[in-house]
Write an enzyme that holds these catalytic residues in place. Structure first.
Site, PDB file in Angstrom:
ATOM      1  N   ASN A 134       0.876  -1.179   0.000  1.00 17.05           N
ATOM      2  CA  ASN A 134       0.000   0.000   0.000  1.00 17.05           C
ATOM      3  C   ASN A 134       0.909   1.222   0.000  1.00 17.05           C
ATOM      4  OD1 ASN A 134      -1.775   2.055   0.477  1.00 17.05           O
ATOM      5  ND2 ASN A 134      -2.725   1.144   2.281  1.00 17.05           N
TER       6      ASN A 134
ATOM      7  N   ARG B 118      -2.619  -1.962  -3.393  1.00 17.07           N
ATOM      8  CA  ARG B 118      -3.856  -1.226  -3.127  1.00 17.07           C
ATOM      9  C   ARG B 118      -3.871   0.027  -4.002  1.00 17.07           C
ATOM     10  NH1 ARG B 118      -5.173   3.119   1.349  1.00 17.07           N
ATOM     11  NH2 ARG B 118      -7.387   3.315   0.926  1.00 17.07           N
TER      12      ARG B 118
ATOM     13  N   HIS C 187     -13.192   3.201   0.308  1.00 11.45           N
ATOM     14  CA  HIS C 187     -13.215   2.097   1.287  1.00 11.45           C
ATOM     15  C   HIS C 187     -13.861   0.829   0.717  1.00 11.45           C
ATOM     16  CE1 HIS C 187     -13.410   5.288   4.718  1.00 11.45           C
ATOM     17  NE2 HIS C 187     -12.153   4.886   4.555  1.00 11.45           N
TER      18      HIS C 187
ATOM     19  N   ARG D  62     -12.574  15.719   8.234  1.00 11.27           N
ATOM     20  CA  ARG D  62     -13.356  16.098   7.041  1.00 11.27           C
ATOM     21  C   ARG D  62     -14.798  16.386   7.414  1.00 11.27           C
ATOM     22  NH1 ARG D  62     -11.865  10.892   3.734  1.00 11.27           N
ATOM     23  NH2 ARG D  62      -9.856  10.721   4.730  1.00 11.27           N
TER      24      ARG D  62
ATOM     25  N   GLU E 227      -8.478  -5.322   4.976  1.00 10.60           N
ATOM     26  CA  GLU E 227      -8.297  -4.994   3.553  1.00 10.60           C
ATOM     27  C   GLU E 227      -7.083  -5.706   2.955  1.00 10.60           C
ATOM     28  OE1 GLU E 227      -8.842  -1.275   5.341  1.00 10.60           O
ATOM     29  OE2 GLU E 227      -9.694  -0.397   3.528  1.00 10.60           O
TER      30      GLU E 227
END
Ligand code: ADP
Length: 403
Positions: free
Chosen positions: A12, A90, A179, A240, A384
């Protein structure tokens, strides 16, 4: 496990970091994992977690290639290098082009991934990691696993913004979600753990971490999700905003002189839990503060929960029937406080909190946290990296293709 079983390297790659994990094919747990960070700076380092110990060393060269070279040296030292059979990467955004995981065929494809305009902080870094991995393992299959792929089953009714159509047609402006690898894994695990019918099930997955999103999954396929063109839309997050009236941003710009870049920075980095609490972006810190009587921290978490409940309700409307709500991510897996506040608000959907069960589920455990069974609320830790390892093994022909 046989010492000769092939290994999958999962990478990743971020702009200044590179996370990795090494999985024996078909295994749930990695043999080793780690993180190279501060890439591009003179104090870049790599940490490798193996056999219960963490080893941190400085990196040279201090870039992505240095990280992959150090990883290669580690694999050789362990006698694992020859066993690495494929590399999985990823990728945050695959646009409309990549609707499922796929083999990276050539440099033109890496270039295409690296220049995807919708994840300017992430995709170029993925391309750098891919090139470093191709350089280190030229004979191996490289596989790209896209966070957006799971959301590509959404219909136009869910992914189109009501903007002038030319912006979709000419610029690709639409909702892509994020996601997706986590939503795919957790919805699949929810169906499996609860014994739901994979071809007749409705699940809402809430991935709640520093970034948060929720997705409606019908018969294992995404039909709606809370994130949009970028990961800014939807739920309240660590820093956010999630959904906010564009008119509010325009008003702030007019009143303060903030330009578009300034607004974007404020909405991405200075808002959410951090902006509203004026204390922290971290849910645990806010929970402790709220429990110690900090009103602003409590109110901030109430906003987080209210928005989440609003989305769970809205996503339920995308399903013919709600069978399960699944919680995952750092907050979803660990915060009994947030889950309790959420489920207590959802009686209209037939959800009924099980206080005792809820209090015992954290730290990587899965389990049911509602008294109600139709629908049921469940905690499912996400994984993941494992999904990336499995997709990579399948595409490299090391595991049977999924039916
Ligand atoms: P990221 O999106 O960066 O992958 P994570 O999924 O690791 O984030 O989630 C980080 C969030 O999980 C933080 O807000 C952290 O406070 C929260 N978290 C972790 N453990 C707990 C806990 N026990 N109680 C409440 N929040 C927690």
């Amino acid at each position: 496990m046989p010492t000769s079983s092939p290994l999958i390297l999962v990478i990743n790659s971020g702009s200044s970091s590179l996370k990795f994990a090494i999985y024996p094919v078909g295994e749930r747990q990695p043999l080793a994992s780690g993180l190279a960070e501060r890439l591009g700076q003179s104090d870049a380092s790599i940490r490798i977690d193996v056999d219960g110990t963490k080893n941190k060393n400085p990196l040279t060269p201090t870039n992505h290639q240095g990280a992959v070279d150090a990883l290669m040296a580690f694999l050789k030292e362990r006698g694992w290098f020859e066993r690495v059979a494929a590399v999985g990467h990823r990728v945050v955004n695959g646009g409309e082009r990549f609707t499922e995981s796929c083999i990276v065929t050539d440099d033109a494809m890496i270039e295409e991934i690296g220049t995807c305009p919708f994840a300017p902080l992430h995709n170029p870094a993925h391309a750098i990691g891919m090139r470093a991995a191709v350089h280190a393992f030229p004979a191996l299959k490289q596989v790209a696993v896209f966070d957006t792929a799971f959301h590509q089953t959404m219909k136009p009714e869910a992914y189109l913004y009501a903007l002038p159509r030319k912006y979709y047609r000419d610029l690709g402006v639409r909702r892509y979600g994020a996601h997706g690898t986590s939503h795919r894994y957790v919805s699949g695990e929810t169906i499996r753990l609860l014994g739901l019918d994979p071809n007749d099930s409705g699940v809402v997955v809430c991935h709640l971490g520093n970034g948060s999103s929720a997705t409606a999954v019908l018969n294992g396929k995404c039909v709606d999700t809370s994130m949009g063109l970028t990961p800014l839309e939807g739920l309240v997050m660590g820093t956010r905003t999630g959904d906010v009236d564009y008119g509010a941003l325009a008003y702030i710009a007019k009143k303060t002189g903030l330009d578009v870049d300034g607004l974007e920075k404020m909405a991405n980095r200075e808002s959410g839990l951090l902006g509203l609490s004026e204390l922290s972006n971290d849910c645990r810190t806010l929970t402790e503060a709220a429990q110690a009587g900090n009103h602003q921290a409590e109110e901030t978490l109430d906003v987080f929960v209210f928005r989440l409940c609003r989305y769970i309700g809205a996503l339920t409307a995308a399903l013919p029937r709600l069978d399960a709500v699944a919680f995952t991510g750092g907050i979803g897996e660990n915060s009994a406080y947030i889950r309790a506040k959420t489920l207590k608000r959802l009686s209209a959907l037939g959800l009924d909190l099980d206080e005792e069960a809820n209090a015992t589920i954290f730290g990587g455990k899965s389990g049911i946290v509602s008294r109600s069974r139709k629908p049921v609320a469940i905690v499912v830790p996400t994984d993941e990296e494992r999904v990336i390892a499995e997709d990579t093994a399948r595409l490299a022909g090391l595991l049977p293709a999924k039916a």
